[in-house]
Scaffold this motif. Structure first.
Motif, PDB file in Angstrom:
ATOM      1  N   MET A   1       0.852  -1.179   0.000  1.00 30.14           N
ATOM      2  CA  MET A   1       0.000   0.000   0.000  1.00 30.14           C
ATOM      3  C   MET A   1       0.891   1.232   0.000  1.00 30.14           C
ATOM      4  SD  MET A   1      -2.770   1.277   2.813  1.00 30.14           S
ATOM      5  CE  MET A   1      -3.959   0.009   2.482  1.00 30.14           C
ATOM      6  N   GLY A   2       0.542   2.192  -0.802  1.00 26.34           N
ATOM      7  CA  GLY A   2       1.299   3.427  -0.864  1.00 26.34           C
ATOM      8  C   GLY A   2       0.968   4.335   0.303  1.00 26.34           C
ATOM      9  N   ILE A   3       1.852   5.253   0.570  1.00 23.89           N
ATOM     10  CA  ILE A   3       1.657   6.180   1.684  1.00 23.89           C
ATOM     11  C   ILE A   3       0.358   6.960   1.515  1.00 23.89           C
ATOM     12  CG2 ILE A   3       2.609   8.213   2.838  1.00 23.89           C
ATOM     13  CD1 ILE A   3       5.399   7.122   2.036  1.00 23.89           C
ATOM     14  N   GLU A   4       0.088   7.424   0.297  1.00 26.43           N
ATOM     15  CA  GLU A   4      -1.108   8.231   0.044  1.00 26.43           C
ATOM     16  C   GLU A   4      -2.394   7.412   0.149  1.00 26.43           C
ATOM     17  OE1 GLU A   4       1.194   7.734  -2.580  1.00 26.43           O
ATOM     18  OE2 GLU A   4       2.496   9.284  -1.800  1.00 26.43           O
ATOM     19  N   GLN A   5      -2.291   6.109  -0.036  1.00 26.06           N
ATOM     20  CA  GLN A   5      -3.477   5.254  -0.033  1.00 26.06           C
ATOM     21  C   GLN A   5      -3.905   4.819   1.358  1.00 26.06           C
ATOM     22  OE1 GLN A   5      -1.873   2.313  -2.605  1.00 26.06           O
ATOM     23  NE2 GLN A   5      -2.824   3.183  -4.434  1.00 26.06           N
ATOM     24  N   ALA A   6      -3.055   5.005   2.348  1.00 23.58           N
ATOM     25  CA  ALA A   6      -3.393   4.611   3.714  1.00 23.58           C
ATOM     26  C   ALA A   6      -4.533   5.486   4.230  1.00 23.58           C
ATOM     27  CB  ALA A   6      -2.174   4.740   4.615  1.00 23.58           C
ATOM     28  N   THR A   7      -5.486   4.855   4.879  1.00 27.19           N
ATOM     29  CA  THR A   7      -6.678   5.587   5.320  1.00 27.19           C
ATOM     30  C   THR A   7      -6.507   6.284   6.665  1.00 27.19           C
ATOM     31  OG1 THR A   7      -7.556   3.558   6.265  1.00 27.19           O
ATOM     32  CG2 THR A   7      -8.235   4.113   4.025  1.00 27.19           C
ATOM     33  N   THR A   8      -5.533   5.846   7.454  1.00 29.70           N
ATOM     34  CA  THR A   8      -5.333   6.463   8.764  1.00 29.70           C
ATOM     35  C   THR A   8      -3.929   7.038   8.869  1.00 29.70           C
ATOM     36  OG1 THR A   8      -4.490   4.445   9.791  1.00 29.70           O
ATOM     37  CG2 THR A   8      -6.887   4.772   9.841  1.00 29.70           C
ATOM     38  N   SER A   9      -3.737   7.938   9.802  1.00 24.74           N
ATOM     39  CA  SER A   9      -2.406   8.516   9.991  1.00 24.74           C
ATOM     40  C   SER A   9      -1.425   7.447  10.474  1.00 24.74           C
ATOM     41  CB  SER A   9      -2.452   9.679  10.969  1.00 24.74           C
ATOM     42  OG  SER A   9      -2.855   9.251  12.245  1.00 24.74           O
ATOM     43  N   LYS A  10      -1.913   6.508  11.265  1.00 25.44           N
ATOM     44  CA  LYS A  10      -1.062   5.410  11.738  1.00 25.44           C
ATOM     45  C   LYS A  10      -0.601   4.556  10.547  1.00 25.44           C
ATOM     46  CE  LYS A  10      -1.036   1.916  15.349  1.00 25.44           C
ATOM     47  NZ  LYS A  10      -1.821   1.253  16.387  1.00 25.44           N
ATOM     48  N   GLY A  11      -1.506   4.326   9.608  1.00 23.78           N
ATOM     49  CA  GLY A  11      -1.163   3.574   8.405  1.00 23.78           C
ATOM     50  C   GLY A  11      -0.166   4.311   7.537  1.00 23.78           C
ATOM     51  N   ARG A  12      -0.335   5.632   7.407  1.00 26.99           N
ATOM     52  CA  ARG A  12       0.605   6.434   6.620  1.00 26.99           C
ATOM     53  C   ARG A  12       1.992   6.409   7.259  1.00 26.99           C
ATOM     54  NH1 ARG A  12      -4.146   9.221   5.816  1.00 26.99           N
ATOM     55  NH2 ARG A  12      -3.910  10.539   7.641  1.00 26.99           N
ATOM     56  N   ASP A  13       2.039   6.508   8.581  1.00 23.89           N
ATOM     57  CA  ASP A  13       3.320   6.452   9.286  1.00 23.89           C
ATOM     58  C   ASP A  13       3.993   5.099   9.080  1.00 23.89           C
ATOM     59  OD1 ASP A  13       2.947   9.021  10.210  1.00 23.89           O
ATOM     60  OD2 ASP A  13       2.259   8.398  12.212  1.00 23.89           O
ATOM     61  N   ALA A  14       3.222   4.040   9.141  1.00 23.71           N
ATOM     62  CA  ALA A  14       3.763   2.693   8.945  1.00 23.71           C
ATOM     63  C   ALA A  14       4.297   2.533   7.521  1.00 23.71           C
ATOM     64  CB  ALA A  14       2.700   1.643   9.234  1.00 23.71           C
ATOM     65  N   ALA A  15       3.548   3.013   6.547  1.00 21.66           N
ATOM     66  CA  ALA A  15       3.979   2.915   5.148  1.00 21.66           C
ATOM     67  C   ALA A  15       5.248   3.726   4.917  1.00 21.66           C
ATOM     68  CB  ALA A  15       2.861   3.391   4.222  1.00 21.66           C
ATOM     69  N   ARG A  16       5.320   4.899   5.501  1.00 21.80           N
ATOM     70  CA  ARG A  16       6.497   5.750   5.367  1.00 21.80           C
ATOM     71  C   ARG A  16       7.717   5.064   5.981  1.00 21.80           C
ATOM     72  NH1 ARG A  16       4.298   9.891   7.343  1.00 21.80           N
ATOM     73  NH2 ARG A  16       3.513  10.694   5.372  1.00 21.80           N
ATOM     74  N   GLY A  17       7.532   4.486   7.171  1.00 25.85           N
ATOM     75  CA  GLY A  17       8.623   3.781   7.844  1.00 25.85           C
ATOM     76  C   GLY A  17       9.099   2.576   7.043  1.00 25.85           C
ATOM     77  N   LEU A  18       8.160   1.842   6.471  1.00 21.01           N
ATOM     78  CA  LEU A  18       8.509   0.680   5.660  1.00 21.01           C
ATOM     79  C   LEU A  18       9.329   1.100   4.444  1.00 21.01           C
ATOM     80  CD1 LEU A  18       8.211  -2.346   5.124  1.00 21.01           C
ATOM     81  CD2 LEU A  18       6.096  -1.836   3.920  1.00 21.01           C
ATOM     82  N   ARG A  19       8.896   2.164   3.791  1.00 19.28           N
ATOM     83  CA  ARG A  19       9.611   2.656   2.603  1.00 19.28           C
ATOM     84  C   ARG A  19      11.026   3.100   2.975  1.00 19.28           C
ATOM     85  NH1 ARG A  19       7.710   5.630  -2.539  1.00 19.28           N
ATOM     86  NH2 ARG A  19       6.106   4.090  -2.222  1.00 19.28           N
TER      87      ARG A  19
END
Length: 62
Positions: A1-19
């Protein structure tokens, strides 16, 4: 899942960290290898080769 596609801020943070962690790991491997890793289609082809050195496309006669 891309950072922009995450529905929650927690999801965006997780995606950013993974990248970021993936980029760090890639740099480390490239440094150990002494050259850049293949990107895009070349990378797929490199990873799809089995121990006998044939790609999936060659085995299927493509």
């Amino acid at each position: 899942m891309g950072i922009e596609q995450a529905t929650t801020s927690k999801g965006r943070d997780a995606a950013r960290g993974l990248r970021e962690n993936a980029a760090k790991e890639e740099k480390k491997v490239e440094a150990q290898k002494g050259s850049d890793l293949a990107k895009g289609a070349d990378r797929f082809e490199e990873r799809s080769k089995s121990s006998d050195g044939k790609s999936a496309g060659k085995k299927q006669g493509l």
